[in-house]
Design an enzyme around this catalytic site. Structure first.
Site, PDB file in Angstrom:
ATOM      1  N   GLY A  14       0.831  -1.212   0.000  1.00 29.34           N
ATOM      2  CA  GLY A  14       0.000   0.000   0.000  1.00 29.34           C
ATOM      3  C   GLY A  14       0.861   1.257   0.000  1.00 29.34           C
ATOM      4  N   GLY A  17      -0.726   4.692  -1.380  1.00 36.60           N
ATOM      5  CA  GLY A  17      -1.537   5.505  -0.481  1.00 36.60           C
ATOM      6  C   GLY A  17      -0.673   6.365   0.435  1.00 36.60           C
ATOM      7  N   ALA A  38       4.980  -2.423 -11.450  1.00 38.82           N
ATOM      8  CA  ALA A  38       4.540  -1.914 -10.156  1.00 38.82           C
ATOM      9  C   ALA A  38       3.123  -1.386 -10.245  1.00 38.82           C
ATOM     10  CB  ALA A  38       5.461  -0.793  -9.714  1.00 38.82           C
ATOM     11  N   GLY A  39       2.157  -2.213  -9.886  1.00 36.63           N
ATOM     12  CA  GLY A  39       0.780  -1.711  -9.933  1.00 36.63           C
ATOM     13  C   GLY A  39       0.485  -0.880  -8.706  1.00 36.63           C
ATOM     14  N   THR A 127       5.998 -10.575 -13.669  1.00 34.90           N
ATOM     15  CA  THR A 127       4.810  -9.902 -14.187  1.00 34.90           C
ATOM     16  C   THR A 127       4.784  -9.948 -15.712  1.00 34.90           C
ATOM     17  OG1 THR A 127       5.937  -7.772 -14.231  1.00 34.90           O
ATOM     18  CG2 THR A 127       4.746  -8.319 -12.219  1.00 34.90           C
ATOM     19  N   GLN A 239       7.722  -2.186  -5.511  1.00 37.10           N
ATOM     20  CA  GLN A 239       7.998  -3.534  -4.991  1.00 37.10           C
ATOM     21  C   GLN A 239       8.418  -3.481  -3.513  1.00 37.10           C
ATOM     22  OE1 GLN A 239       9.740  -2.865  -8.296  1.00 37.10           O
ATOM     23  NE2 GLN A 239       7.807  -3.435  -9.176  1.00 37.10           N
ATOM     24  N   THR A 254      12.680  -9.259  -8.020  1.00 39.31           N
ATOM     25  CA  THR A 254      12.660  -8.409  -9.193  1.00 39.31           C
ATOM     26  C   THR A 254      14.110  -7.988  -9.451  1.00 39.31           C
ATOM     27  OG1 THR A 254      11.494  -6.582 -10.257  1.00 39.31           O
ATOM     28  CG2 THR A 254      12.204  -6.214  -7.962  1.00 39.31           C
ATOM     29  N   THR A 332      -1.640  -7.854 -12.798  1.00 35.28           N
ATOM     30  CA  THR A 332      -1.945  -9.140 -13.421  1.00 35.28           C
ATOM     31  C   THR A 332      -3.302  -9.721 -13.021  1.00 35.28           C
ATOM     32  OG1 THR A 332      -0.897 -10.247 -11.572  1.00 35.28           O
ATOM     33  CG2 THR A 332       0.508  -9.782 -13.464  1.00 35.28           C
ATOM     34  N   ARG A 336      -3.377 -13.313  -4.630  1.00 35.65           N
ATOM     35  CA  ARG A 336      -2.093 -13.351  -3.921  1.00 35.65           C
ATOM     36  C   ARG A 336      -2.116 -14.382  -2.803  1.00 35.65           C
ATOM     37  NH1 ARG A 336      -2.419  -6.886  -3.470  1.00 35.65           N
ATOM     38  NH2 ARG A 336      -1.747  -6.382  -5.569  1.00 35.65           N
TER      39      ARG A 336
HETATM   40  P1  IMP Z   1       9.301  -8.917 -12.333  1.00 35.90           P
HETATM   41  O1  IMP Z   1       9.538  -7.688 -11.514  1.00 35.90           O
HETATM   42  O2  IMP Z   1       8.166  -8.798 -13.287  1.00 35.90           O
HETATM   43  O3  IMP Z   1      10.556  -9.409 -12.988  1.00 35.90           O
HETATM   44  O4  IMP Z   1       8.852 -10.080 -11.323  1.00 35.90           O
HETATM   45  C1  IMP Z   1       9.758 -10.626 -10.387  1.00 35.90           C
HETATM   46  C2  IMP Z   1       9.064 -10.966  -9.069  1.00 35.90           C
HETATM   47  O5  IMP Z   1       8.669  -9.761  -8.437  1.00 35.90           O
HETATM   48  C3  IMP Z   1       7.779 -11.772  -9.231  1.00 35.90           C
HETATM   49  O6  IMP Z   1       7.641 -12.628  -8.115  1.00 35.90           O
HETATM   50  C4  IMP Z   1       6.698 -10.721  -9.210  1.00 35.90           C
HETATM   51  O7  IMP Z   1       5.466 -11.238  -8.804  1.00 35.90           O
HETATM   52  C5  IMP Z   1       7.270  -9.758  -8.185  1.00 35.90           C
HETATM   53  N1  IMP Z   1       6.782  -8.381  -8.372  1.00 35.90           N
HETATM   54  C6  IMP Z   1       7.121  -7.505  -9.333  1.00 35.90           C
HETATM   55  N2  IMP Z   1       6.467  -6.344  -9.171  1.00 35.90           N
HETATM   56  C7  IMP Z   1       5.706  -6.474  -8.083  1.00 35.90           C
HETATM   57  C8  IMP Z   1       4.829  -5.596  -7.377  1.00 35.90           C
HETATM   58  O8  IMP Z   1       4.599  -4.432  -7.734  1.00 35.90           O
HETATM   59  N3  IMP Z   1       4.245  -6.113  -6.268  1.00 35.90           N
HETATM   60  C9  IMP Z   1       4.491  -7.371  -5.817  1.00 35.90           C
HETATM   61  N4  IMP Z   1       5.302  -8.212  -6.435  1.00 35.90           N
HETATM   62  C10 IMP Z   1       5.915  -7.781  -7.554  1.00 35.90           C
END
Ligand code: IMP
Length: 463
Positions: A14, A17, A38-39, A127, A239, A254, A332, A336
């Site tokens: 979070g 926020g 990064a959502g 992701t 992240q 990541t 995605t 979770r």
């Molecule tokens: P990547 O960053 O897409 O390479 O993913 C690598 C790992 O980081 C995976 O386990 C993703 O699910 C996790 N990850 C990447 N971005 C996020 C985020 O914003 N929130 C939570 N997990 C993330």
């Protein structure tokens, strides 16, 4: 004065926020790592803005900077900016000319590599946004930077070097015939992704738009000038600590440094400048994780929960928390995994980033549970340890030692937010104060709902 916001767990704590709340006092909000993996969701006055690349502060009329430590997919960036404009906003986003560009083949390669690993324990569950392959090329000195998009000759030279290598990697190393894979992977036309002319044409146009809109900057200089002129800067981490490439559970990480040290290298300011400010660790009151890797305090089994078959008490609690907390990936949509709060993890992240304060979110989500657990230490090979071991294999073997806390009621959280800290249920305060004591770090803010107003603020680091 700067304030850095860092995820203390596995991402999705979070942070958006908190950035939004404390960022009100900032003039500029900069990201220092990550890309469109990064959502973050920003809610204002009932309107929800879903962003993955644009810094959250841009929704509030702040200048948003994507630092050199970020990897930028121009297609995503312009789509988000266009969407925000359609919603009536006018985001001011600047991008470091030293930031690296995610190219179409990076996305394809991300997915191919995950596919190749799919039958092994090495699958990360990325992701799929091409993050890892882009950072690989950055470190391999064969990447394309935002500044290169502004110079067509340089852009072409870089692409002519890198694209044939990537084609050979797919065909000769992975043994994949590009004609035989899906035509489109993650929104990318696979044939065009490995074609120098096609990529050149598309990215030269992105370069023109960056130039026309005057969006590119020398980020370090831009931020230093802001500070010299008396402006306030906030750094928005994406992240979390446990998926940091260095301090996380490698290889289920990541490819960047979400920990606070990333702030200096990822923006071009010195550690002394950043270090004079505050570092706020964002903590979710429980844990959630997308993707693979250990989670010692995991509740039940995600596969069973997804199929509706999980019927143990742990599965039921996980399902309750997931639904109450909206624990589905912003980027995605994946459900979770859920677990209890883990103090060894938080001790690790508090040290790695040097938190000066904490923001604890989702305290409302846990409302209504009879009792809660917190892992206070781990048992590993007959020994009690109080932080995260440095190898992932050892972490996976850790058994948590729990302390049980009384649950708190699901109260009127908006009223609590209005009345302040003392209006929190006493059991929730006991939980928070235990955390403060154990981590020797004060709680600055308590999140009790998704809206910015749903936060109990005890201290604003900018004041
Ligand atoms: P990547 O960053 O897409 O390479 O993913 C690598 C790992 O980081 C995976 O386990 C993703 O699910 C996790 N990850 C990447 N971005 C996020 C985020 O914003 N929130 C939570 N997990 C993330």
């Amino acid at each position: 004065m700067t304030v850095t916001i860092v995820g203390s767990q596995l991402g999705d704590e979070g942070k958006g926020g908190v950035v939004d709340l404390f960022g009100e006092a900032a003039d500029v909000i900069a990201r220092y790592q990550g890309g469109d993996n990064a959502g973050h969701t920003v809610v204002e006055g009932g309107t929800e803005y879903k962003l993955s690349l644009v810094p959250s502060g841009a929704v509030r009329g702040k200048v948003g900077v994507l630092g050199n430590g970020c990897v930028v997919n121009p297609k995503t960036l312009f789509a988000e900016i266009d969407d925000l404009r359609e919603q009536g906003l006018d985001p001011d986003v600047r991008v470091a000319r030293r930031a690296h560009v995610i190219l179409p083949f990076h996305r394809v390669l991300d997915n191919i590599e995950e596919d190749v690993k799919s039958d092994t324990d090495l699958k990360v569950g990325t992701t799929g946004r091409g993050i890892g392959p882009t950072y690989e090329d950055k470190m391999g000195r064969r990447g394309v930077r935002i500044g290169d998009l502004l110079d067509p000759d340089v852009l072409r030279e870089r692409l002519e070097y890198v694209i044939p290598q990537k084609r050979a990697l797919v065909e000769d190393v992975y043994g994949i015939d590009l004609e035989e894979v899906d035509d489109v992977i993650e929104g990318v036309d696979v044939e065009d992704a490995f074609d120098v002319d096609a990529v050149y044409e598309q990215y030269e146009r992105f370069g023109e738009r960056f130039a026309e809109e005057g969006m590119t900057v020398n980020a370090g200089e831009f931020l230093a000038d802001t500070i010299d002129d008396g402006g306030e800067v906030m750094f928005e981490g994406a992240q979390g600590t446990l998926i940091d490439i260095d301090h996380g559970n490698y290889p289920y990480v990541t490819s960047s440094n979400p920990t606070a040290g990333g702030t200096a290298v990822g923006t071009g300011l010195g550690p002394t400048t950043v270090g004079r400010g505050e570092v706020v660790g964002v903590v979710k009151a429980y844990l959630s994780r997308v993707g693979s890797g250990p989670l010692p305090t995991e509740l039940g089994d995600i596969d069973e929960q997804e199929e509706g078959a999980g019927d143990t008490e742990a599965d039921e609690i996980a399902t309750y928390i997931r639904d109450e907390g909206g624990e589905y990936g912003t980027v995605t949509g994946r459900p979770r995994r859920v677990g209890w709060l883990d103090l060894p993890m938080l001790r690790h992240s508090t040290r790695a980033s040097g938190f000066t304060g904490l923001a604890v979110n989702h305290v409302d989500t846990l409302g209504g549970l009879d009792e809660l657990k917190v892992a206070t230490s781990y048992e590993l090979d007959g020994e009690e340890i109080d932080t995260v071991p440095s190898t992932t294999e050892r972490w996976a073997r850790c058994e948590p030692n729990y302390r049980t806390f009384e649950g708190w009621a699901d109260v009127d959280w908006s009223a609590v937010a209005e009345e302040g800290y003392d209006a929190l249920p006493p059991e929730a305060r006991a939980y928070l104060e235990f955390l403060e004591d154990e981590l020797d770090t004060p709680v600055y803010a308590v999140g009790v709902g998704p809206d910015r107003e749903d936060t109990v603020v005890r201290e604003n680091p900018f004041e």
